[in-house]
Write an enzyme that holds these catalytic residues in place. Structure first.
Site, mmCIF file in Angstrom:
data_model
loop_
_atom_site.group_PDB
_atom_site.id
_atom_site.type_symbol
_atom_site.label_atom_id
_atom_site.label_comp_id
_atom_site.label_asym_id
_atom_site.label_seq_id
_atom_site.Cartn_x
_atom_site.Cartn_y
_atom_site.Cartn_z
ATOM 1 N N ILE A 85 18.983 13.273 31.884
ATOM 2 C CA ILE A 85 19.296 14.575 32.470
ATOM 3 C C ILE A 85 18.695 15.685 31.614
ATOM 4 C CG2 ILE A 85 21.162 16.102 33.224
ATOM 5 C CD1 ILE A 85 22.959 13.492 33.075
ATOM 6 N N CYS A 86 18.038 16.641 32.250
ATOM 7 C CA CYS A 86 17.514 17.794 31.519
ATOM 8 C C CYS A 86 18.539 18.917 31.607
ATOM 9 C CB CYS A 86 16.182 18.256 32.111
ATOM 10 S SG CYS A 86 15.522 19.701 31.276
ATOM 11 N N LEU A 87 19.334 19.011 30.573
ATOM 12 C CA LEU A 87 20.389 20.021 30.561
ATOM 13 C C LEU A 87 20.487 20.546 29.129
ATOM 14 C CD1 LEU A 87 22.556 21.231 32.459
ATOM 15 C CD2 LEU A 87 24.110 19.428 31.700
#
Lengths: 148, 415
Positions: A85-87
């Site tokens: 996840i790109c968070l």
């Protein structure tokens, strides 16, 4: 090593006051490992989907962020095919004042508002920007196929 | 029947929190109550005499004054003026200074900023004190309204005050007066200008000298007097005292009120947003997870946390607040100031002096931020009354922002 008080408290609260649309269940043999189910938010391409995630609290937690990964395949510009996840709060914007709860809320929000300008899955992001209608259609198809 | 005990007021040493560095012992205490004496010991000037030393032997002068209190002004090698004081049944005399000789009622030591915070550790006294051995005296009327007046210099064991050749001195309308070397400064709280002034041996008020020990005195200020009022501050060069009148001693917050205010703050069960445990405010710093800390930039209160340390753009070590990400140069352990005489009210201690970390009510924080205390001999700065550490002039106190036990439903953190 004994489980830090904070993790015990967080776990208790997640179960006594669950976040709506999210269930988090600690693993019986490892209290630092959680099985997560996120319900796809309404009015998003992921509606009606049940997405399985795994969440692991590293030794340094809460000084370091939890490690979270989608187990269910998902068509999303900020989630790659390995489920990463790109968070920002899972990386450099982590703060020990954040919790499992806040992380899961942020992931839920990411499903409602994909951000193709900060992509992880480049091919998905590209389609999302060039032909959003097509991208959303694909996301819905994947949801029906993998997350039903 | 026992005579009713009458108190005139209390003197409290600023920069202490219930005891002097090294502890309260005998006449060496952080707080001294001026009580009406069983027998009056006051003295009043009754006249002055000039002696020509070239034809009078110093021994003769001493003998003629043996029984009396005297103030001797040496004008030059040949001439001395002696002001004679006689016993006054209507007054009580109290003396303050560094000397441990019997005439001193309140024995003082120099107060180092921050010394009061180091409980239990042995305090190293400054090698050279700047406090005079017989620094000042207070004369109280034995009858109501028990007016208390303060004067520079105290009488020594031989009942003498001696001003040498170099001390500033002058004759005003036929009465000799003078200043002591390091001077006694006074600051009346009802003075609108919040200005410090200097007291003479005779009790007159003057504007400050150009430098603290200058040989030239300041301007005479006939509109001000030497009467102590509640809140009057007295500076003895190395230590500053607060006068609390008897009336205010009766009305000011008691130790119990200060404890209750702390209990109220603890009763809201302030949570550490990182440890998720309840923090405990107290009167002393602890080394456990319950010790509250304040990020001084933003005011967020948290437990001890080893996170977010980094160098800012100016290469200064700062700590990022886990809640709001603002960078604080100071993250300070919060401790309640206990000395009741420094509290203006007994509201909740929701504010901290910046940067020492003593928590007080808003009224107390404002009060001490307004009043400037002498620093060295030239400067005047505001200090925390409990530890004497100078407060940040730009931000003397910080409002504490605490997380409650029950956070709102939206417990996400802004990024």
């Amino acid at each position: 090593m004994a489980l830090p008080r904070r993790i015990i408290k967080e776990t208790q609260k997640l179960q006594s006051e669950p976040v709506s649309g999210i269930t988090a269940t600690p693993d019986e043999s490892n209290a630092r490992y959680f099985k997560i189910v996120v319900v796809g938010p309404q009015d998003s391409p992921y509606e009606n989907g049940n997405f399985n995630l795994e969440l692991f609290l590293p030794e340094e937690y809460p000084m370091a962020p939890p490690k979270v990964r989608f187990m269910t395949k998902i068509y999303h510009p900020n989630i790659d095919k390995l489920g990463r996840i790109c968070l920002d709060i899972l990386k450099d914007k982590w703060s020990p004042a954040l919790q499992i709860r806040t992380v899961l809320l942020s992931i839920q929000a990411l499903l409602s508002a994909p951000n193709p300008d900060d992509p992880l899955a480049n091919d998905v992001a590209q389609l999302w920007k060039q032909n959003e209608a097509q991208a959303i259609r694909t996301a819905k198809e994947w949801t029906a196929q993998y997350a039903a | 029947m026992r005579r009713q005990e009458i108190n005139y007021g209390e003197l409290v040493v600023l920069g202490t929190d219930g005891e002097l560095p090294g502890g309260n012992k005998g006449r060496r205490r952080s707080r001294y109550t001026l009580r009406r004496r069983p027998k009056p010991n006051g003295v009043t000037p009754t006249g002055q005499q000039t002696f020509d030393l070239s034809c009078t032997s110093p021994q003769l002068i001493n003998q003629s004054q043996l029984r009396n209190h005297t103030v001797t002004y040496t004008l030059n090698r040949q001439t001395q003026v002696v002001v004679k004081y006689e016993h006054d049944e209507t007054k009580d005399l109290f003396q303050i200074g560094r000397s441990t000789d019997p005439p001193i009622d309140m024995v003082l030591i120099d107060i180092q900023p921050g010394a009061s915070a180091k409980a239990g550790s042995r305090t190293v006294l400054p090698e050279q004190s700047t406090i005079s051995r017989f620094s000042c005296r207070i004369v109280c009327d034995r009858e109501p309204p028990y007016v208390a007046r303060i004067y520079a210099a105290g009488f020594d064991s031989k009942n003498r005050i001696f001003l040498g050749e170099k001390a500033p001195k002058w004759d005003m309308n036929g009465t000799m007066d003078g200043l002591t070397t390091n001077g006694v400064l006074i600051h009346h709280i009802d003075d609108q200008n919040l200005t410090w002034r200097e007291l003479s041996v005779g009790g007159s008020v003057f504007s400050l000298r150009e430098t603290r020990s200058d040989q030239k005195r300041g301007e005479f200020c006939p509109e001000f007097d030497n009467v102590l009022r509640d809140g009057t501050l007295i500076d003895l060069c190395g230590v500053t005292l607060l006068w609390r009148s008897e009336k205010s001693v009766l009305n000011m917050p008691k130790d119990q009120d200060i404890d209750n205010a702390l209990d109220r703050l603890n009763s809201i069960r302030v949570q550490c947003p990182v440890g998720l445990s309840t923090l405990k405010f107290s009167g002393h710093k602890t080394n456990d997870q319950r010790q509250p800390y304040c990020y001084m930039k933003c005011g967020h209160v948290q437990g001890p946390c080893d996170w977010g340390q980094k160098l800012d753009q100016k290469k200064q070590l700062v700590k990022e607040c886990p809640l709001c990400r603002q960078e604080s140069q100071k993250v300070v352990a919060l401790v309640q100031g206990k000395e009741a005489a420094f509290h203006i009210d007994s509201e909740e201690p929701g504010f901290t002096f910046n940067p020492c970390g003593h928590i007080v009510s808003l009224a107390t924080a404002k009060y001490w931020s307004q009043h400037k205390l002498p620093k060295g001999t030239q400067e005047f700065i505001s200090r925390c009354p409990f530890c004497a550490i100078p407060v940040d002039p730009a931000r003397p106190y910080v409002k504490l922002i605490c997380q409650n036990l029950e956070p709102s439903r939206d417990d996400s953190v802004s990024g």
